[in-house]
Enzyme design. Sequence first.
Site, PDB file in Angstrom:
ATOM      1  N   HIS A  24      14.107  21.100  70.172  1.00 23.51           N
ATOM      2  CA  HIS A  24      14.202  21.784  71.309  1.00 23.51           C
ATOM      3  C   HIS A  24      13.513  20.933  72.174  1.00 23.51           C
ATOM      4  CE1 HIS A  24      15.601  25.645  69.178  1.00 23.51           C
ATOM      5  NE2 HIS A  24      16.644  25.087  70.077  1.00 23.51           N
ATOM      6  N   GLY A  30      18.201 -18.114  75.032  1.00 23.98           N
ATOM      7  CA  GLY A  30      16.871 -19.523  75.023  1.00 23.98           C
ATOM      8  C   GLY A  30      16.959 -19.756  73.259  1.00 23.98           C
ATOM      9  N   ASP A  31      17.000 -19.746  72.314  1.00 21.69           N
ATOM     10  CA  ASP A  31      17.299 -20.164  70.998  1.00 21.69           C
ATOM     11  C   ASP A  31      17.941 -21.096  70.428  1.00 21.69           C
ATOM     12  OD1 ASP A  31      19.717 -18.520  70.786  1.00 21.69           O
ATOM     13  OD2 ASP A  31      18.951 -17.885  68.529  1.00 21.69           O
ATOM     14  N   CYS A  32      18.510 -21.829  71.602  1.00 22.66           N
ATOM     15  CA  CYS A  32      19.213 -23.547  70.550  1.00 22.66           C
ATOM     16  C   CYS A  32      18.307 -24.230  70.524  1.00 22.66           C
ATOM     17  CB  CYS A  32      19.663 -23.827  72.370  1.00 22.66           C
ATOM     18  SG  CYS A  32      20.750 -25.058  71.762  1.00 22.66           S
ATOM     19  N   THR A  71      30.046 -27.967  76.030  1.00 23.03           N
ATOM     20  CA  THR A  71      29.933 -27.506  74.917  1.00 23.03           C
ATOM     21  C   THR A  71      29.135 -28.784  74.836  1.00 23.03           C
ATOM     22  OG1 THR A  71      31.502 -28.382  74.358  1.00 23.03           O
ATOM     23  CG2 THR A  71      31.017 -26.266  75.348  1.00 23.03           C
ATOM     24  N   MET A  72      28.531 -28.585  73.056  1.00 25.17           N
ATOM     25  CA  MET A  72      28.136 -29.783  72.422  1.00 25.17           C
ATOM     26  C   MET A  72      29.561 -30.653  71.569  1.00 25.17           C
ATOM     27  SD  MET A  72      28.050 -27.324  68.690  1.00 25.17           S
ATOM     28  CE  MET A  72      27.687 -28.884  68.035  1.00 25.17           C
ATOM     29  N   ASP A 122      23.779 -29.357  79.219  1.00 24.18           N
ATOM     30  CA  ASP A 122      24.014 -28.129  78.147  1.00 24.18           C
ATOM     31  C   ASP A 122      23.214 -28.545  77.417  1.00 24.18           C
ATOM     32  OD1 ASP A 122      25.536 -26.048  76.650  1.00 24.18           O
ATOM     33  OD2 ASP A 122      26.005 -27.398  75.445  1.00 24.18           O
TER      34      ASP A 122
END
Length: 507
Positions: free
Chosen positions: A151, A332-334, A424-425, A485
Amino acid sequence: MLTGVIAGAVFTSPAVGSILAAIRAVAQVGTVGTLLIVKNYTGDRLNFGLAREQARAEGIPVEMVVIGDDSAFTVLKKAGKRGLCGTVLIHKVAGALAEAGAGLEEITDRVSEVAKAMGTLGVSLSSCSVPGSKPTFELSADEVELGLGIHGEAGVHRIKMATADEIVALMLDHMTSSSNVSHVPVRSGSSVVLMVNNLGGLSFLELGIIAEAAVRSLEGRGVKIARALVGTFMSALDMPGISLTLLLVDEPLLKLIDAETTASAWPNVAKVSVTGRKRCRAAPAKPLEAPDSTAAGGAASKQMVLVLERVCATLLGLEERLNALDRAAGDGDCGTTHSCAARAIQGWLKEGPPPASPAQLLSKLALLLLEKMGGSSGALYGLFLTAAAQPLKAKTDLPAWSAAMDAGLEAMQKYGKAAPGDRTMLDSLWAAGQELQAWKSPGANLQILSKAVKSAEAAAEATRNMEAGAGRASYISSARLDQPDPGAVAAAAILRAVLEVLQSQDA
């Protein structure tokens, strides 16, 4: 399970009139008696008790059990133990007995005994949000409330934030300690039903983490987990916490827990013990590889080591820049992902010389990146290298390397659904692949690779003016995408590193 339920206002016992109306409704359909299952709170005991007395005065056979399964309090007060999630197990046992034809008195006696072999303990990251009210207690960001009720009331201890394993171990220690007057007498060799209950605000992922920790901790103590029930059984509105319930069981009691029910919220779990069940299996053995047709450690192998070392150094040096570029269009982790791949390759090279066969080398790299790199980048590089290795099994001349580039690009497009111009790549690799078509003509040389690298770098730079058509960046407004990119930049940098080593060797 239950035939009827009476609801009060939020965290308030239902009114006597409502309870009596439910008892009469059940009696009118021809039942031989009614059992009231009440959680141990003062308001509930009073109102259900009064309704029971009025019903009995009307000639309706009614019994009542008050469930107190709270294991939080080391010293019991006059009010006794609170009724918590273990009450749901009492619903199940009582319902199964009723379906099996047991009489009202027998059911009352049996569930009263079962309740004595059961305990529950709750823990939460904060209080719940009662409509129109302020939180009943507040915690700092590094605190956890232990031993709370359903509760929104505060618990018995406030502890520092810890890992799931540590919190679960602390809960089980408290629940089973003989110094705790409200403990459950669970010891090594005991057989239990474990209930992991979501108090309302946790995700299935978090609930699963706690359940796995509880199973491991109990089994580590020599306790056999006959069944594990995981879900939302008794919530406290949106409270971000869990409760653990332990019920000591034997085979007759387990049959009642396993009895079929049409109650929609009851989990359909396998009627086999959790302990002893194989919950994971070893990976199958890898298929035997064909022996490397080229001697390991030869000139070609040494050159490949130099190429890979330069690629790794390049990617590690680009980590911060790639992460900065990726923050504008993704998570942000490439750079971190590519650095992870570079370190995995460096570790692999320390284990011994790589295969000198280009096909085997690319296949090994593909497996390594798929396992260690992670994310969509790892999958795309793995696809590219796996496909590129195939044309190199028969020949390793320049036309074969051009065909390898074509095969890799085709695989990336087929499964990644990206196309040239999608930012892209693939844009960098596609531009290089177009230049490498010249390797299929007579007189091909290293100058063609130099042109391919320059085209890849130009394509990577050109992605700053493209609208994303694939990947996470495709969900971002094109007005915010004013940088190249990161995947395309990384791919072009890899090709540049390869070229530089080959040029230095050729000089």
